[in-house]
Motif scaffolding. Structure first.
Motif, mmCIF file in Angstrom:
data_model
loop_
_atom_site.group_PDB
_atom_site.id
_atom_site.type_symbol
_atom_site.label_atom_id
_atom_site.label_comp_id
_atom_site.label_asym_id
_atom_site.label_seq_id
_atom_site.Cartn_x
_atom_site.Cartn_y
_atom_site.Cartn_z
ATOM 1 N N ASP A 13 0.812 -1.227 0.000
ATOM 2 C CA ASP A 13 0.000 0.000 0.000
ATOM 3 C C ASP A 13 0.843 1.274 0.000
ATOM 4 O OD1 ASP A 13 -2.290 -1.518 -0.016
ATOM 5 O OD2 ASP A 13 -2.537 -1.482 2.155
ATOM 6 N N ASN A 14 1.967 1.274 -0.698
ATOM 7 C CA ASN A 14 2.760 2.493 -0.829
ATOM 8 C C ASN A 14 2.355 3.245 -2.089
ATOM 9 O OD1 ASN A 14 4.844 2.019 1.432
ATOM 10 N ND2 ASN A 14 4.923 0.109 0.266
ATOM 11 N N ARG A 15 2.546 4.580 -2.059
ATOM 12 C CA ARG A 15 2.259 5.433 -3.216
ATOM 13 C C ARG A 15 3.579 6.041 -3.664
ATOM 14 N NH1 ARG A 15 -1.170 2.585 -2.655
ATOM 15 N NH2 ARG A 15 -3.395 2.916 -2.360
ATOM 16 N N GLY A 48 9.975 2.326 -9.720
ATOM 17 C CA GLY A 48 9.185 2.517 -8.513
ATOM 18 C C GLY A 48 9.583 1.532 -7.428
ATOM 19 N N ILE A 49 9.574 0.236 -7.761
ATOM 20 C CA ILE A 49 9.991 -0.832 -6.847
ATOM 21 C C ILE A 49 10.974 -1.709 -7.604
ATOM 22 C CG2 ILE A 49 9.224 -2.875 -5.580
ATOM 23 C CD1 ILE A 49 6.532 -1.440 -5.163
ATOM 24 N N VAL A 64 4.626 -8.009 -2.695
ATOM 25 C CA VAL A 64 4.463 -6.647 -3.206
ATOM 26 C C VAL A 64 2.984 -6.482 -3.516
ATOM 27 C CG1 VAL A 64 5.234 -4.987 -4.935
ATOM 28 C CG2 VAL A 64 6.807 -6.773 -4.121
ATOM 29 N N ILE A 65 2.257 -5.817 -2.633
ATOM 30 C CA ILE A 65 0.799 -5.863 -2.656
ATOM 31 C C ILE A 65 0.211 -4.453 -2.534
ATOM 32 C CG2 ILE A 65 -1.254 -6.764 -1.485
ATOM 33 C CD1 ILE A 65 0.474 -9.067 -0.444
ATOM 34 N N GLN A 98 0.804 -8.578 -6.286
ATOM 35 C CA GLN A 98 -0.656 -8.692 -6.288
ATOM 36 C C GLN A 98 -1.322 -7.351 -6.043
ATOM 37 O OE1 GLN A 98 -2.226 -11.491 -3.416
ATOM 38 N NE2 GLN A 98 -4.156 -11.665 -4.521
ATOM 39 N N GLY A 99 -2.321 -7.046 -6.872
ATOM 40 C CA GLY A 99 -3.185 -5.897 -6.630
ATOM 41 C C GLY A 99 -2.509 -4.551 -6.732
ATOM 42 N N ASN A 100 -1.430 -4.447 -7.522
ATOM 43 C CA ASN A 100 -0.756 -3.169 -7.710
ATOM 44 C C ASN A 100 -1.332 -2.421 -8.906
ATOM 45 O OD1 ASN A 100 1.597 -3.586 -5.685
ATOM 46 N ND2 ASN A 100 1.636 -5.439 -6.935
ATOM 47 N N THR A 101 -1.309 -1.094 -8.839
ATOM 48 C CA THR A 101 -1.743 -0.244 -9.941
ATOM 49 C C THR A 101 -0.533 0.519 -10.454
ATOM 50 O OG1 THR A 101 -3.961 0.004 -8.996
ATOM 51 C CG2 THR A 101 -3.273 1.626 -10.628
ATOM 52 N N LEU A 102 -0.263 0.410 -11.765
ATOM 53 C CA LEU A 102 0.983 0.902 -12.354
ATOM 54 C C LEU A 102 0.632 1.723 -13.582
ATOM 55 C CD1 LEU A 102 2.556 -2.640 -12.104
ATOM 56 C CD2 LEU A 102 2.917 -0.787 -10.475
#
Length: 429
Positions: free
Chosen positions: A141-143, A158-159, A169-170, A192-196
């Motif tokens: 949950d990082n931005r 980013g990561i 990485v979620i 899982q569940g990341n927005t890029l």
């Protein structure tokens, strides 16, 4: 609640600006006005904390709203060199952008096993979170936002995971960096569940095996999912929306599973008004990849639905839907490929056959390519003659004399209806 070293609760803390060359001295995190409320759990009050800081012992750091790490454009924001460290709810700004030195908002060193980086906000030109040769970290949950004013190749990822095992990485949101999540020589990890969004590559795999890529979303990247030189990847439930060049790219991928993915509106790569040669928007591109299972995916409204080349054979391709693509299949090779499995093929929106026995399968095979298609791929200038009598004559001749047909793709049991309607729905949240 007490404060370390008697510092007041509300304070603007400055790191010493002792210089070693051009780098700021790294200060221990315990120099800040941390307040303890439980064993190894510390709160950092609001304030601007300037410089670069290190965490060299297990501790859980929770930032109050308004607690900001300001790295003054040099080095890392925080360096973690101890196991079982958590950093939660902090803001990181303006760390260094020396990509060779791997400048990052948060840098996890090899001893940082079990680190948890949760709910932080990061905005800068270098890497967001770099994980270096450690295990069992959680990035949740990082931005993370890069600098859109820089060339994308000059920004950090980013990561970034290097030689990492067991990472989770979620739920992260990355935009305007170079690559959203880059995985190099790292096995057994979960994304899982990341927005890029607005990146070069959304997810970028290199030499990484036994990884899971689940339920992520990429938007407006130059490639949504770049899967390269890896095996045993599980890529399921992901979305690619309005990416450029490729929705999903497979380069030297083996023994992997692609299932329940949705790719839509992949755009052509272009520079100004001129399209790059070979850069048609491909929903799925498969290059020299073998022994993979590609089933129950949905590819729609792109220039090319699927492009296979360079010996991509022995893949299971069935129960997918190819809907409204300008060209469904691009395949040039010397071997016939059958794209059906156990008597069931794929759905093709341009299929013109019929189903007389009402079993849900077309009565004649779907063959998307012919010699004219091959001619167009080899010599794009021929497109100018697409509707000419000469091209129509060529198509008639190869229909009338099948012996002239070249090897290509055949779906012997095309589906009359897609089975992927559930994949087209917008994800909740």
């Amino acid at each position: 609640m007490t404060a370390i070293k008697g510092c007041p609760i509300k304070v603007i803390a400055f790191a010493l600006l002792s210089m070693s060359g051009s780098a700021l001295a790294v200060q221990p995190i315990t120099d800040l006005p941390l307040q303890v409320d439980a064993e190894q759990r510390w709160h950092l009050p609001a304030g601007e904390y300037r410089g670069s800081f290190s965490v060299d012992r297990p501790m859980h750091i929770v930032c109050a709203p308004g607690a900001v790490f300001q790295a003054l454009g040099q080095g890392n924001g925080v360096i973690v060199s101890a196991p079982d460290v958590s950093i939660e709810g902090c803001t990181f700004l303006d760390w260094g952008h020396d990509l060779t030195a791997m400048n990052s908002a948060v840098f996890l060193q090899p001893k940082a096993r079990g680190a948890v980086i949760r709910g932080n906000r990061m905005q800068g030109q270098g890497f967001g979170i770099w994980v270096d040769s450690t295990r069992d970290v959680s990035l949740i949950d990082n931005r993370i936002q890069g600098d859109p004013q820089m060339r994308s190749q000059d920004r950090g990822n980013g990561i970034h995971l290097y030689a990492v095992r067991g990472a989770r990485v979620i739920g992260n949101h990355v935009r305007d960096a170079r690559d959203g999540i880059y995985i190099d020589t790292s096995n057994g990890n979960l994304l899982q569940g990341n927005t890029l969004e607005d990146l070069r590559y959304g997810v970028h795999y290199m030499f990484a095996n036994d990884n899971q890529v689940l339920d992520n979303i990429t938007r407006r990247t130059r490639t949504g999912y770049a899967l390269m030189q890896s095996r045993k990847l599980t890529v399921t439930g992901n979305r690619s929306e309005q990416d450029q060049n490729y929705g999903i790219l497979m380069n030297y991928i083996t023994y992997s599973t692609l299932r329940d993915n949705f790719v839509t509106d992949v755009r052509d790569g272009s520079t100004g008004d001129t399209m790059i040669a070979g850069a048609e928007g491909k929903a799925l591109f498969i290059y020299n990849s073998l022994f993979n299972s590609i089933e129950h995916n949905h590819f729609e409204r792109s220039a090319v639905g699927i492009h296979l080349t360079a010996g991509s054979e022995d893949n299971r391709i069935a129960d997918n839907a190819f809907v409204g693509n300008q060209r469904q299949v691009k395949y040039v090779a010397t071997r016939l490929q059958e794209w059906s499995l156990d008597g069931r093929g794929n759905y093709w929106s341009d299929y013109l056959g019929w189903d007389r026995n009402n079993d849900g399968l077309g009565d004649i095979a779907y063959e998307p390519n012919d010699n004219v298609d091959r001619l167009l791929w080899l010599y794009p200038q021929v497109r100018l003659l697409m509707n000419s009598p000469g091209i129509e004559l060529l198509r008639w001749v190869q229909r009338a004399f099948p012996v002239m047909k070249s090897p290509g793709v055949m779906d012997s049991h095309p589906l009359m209806k897609p089975t992927t309607e559930n994949l087209t729905k917008e994800p909740i949240g």
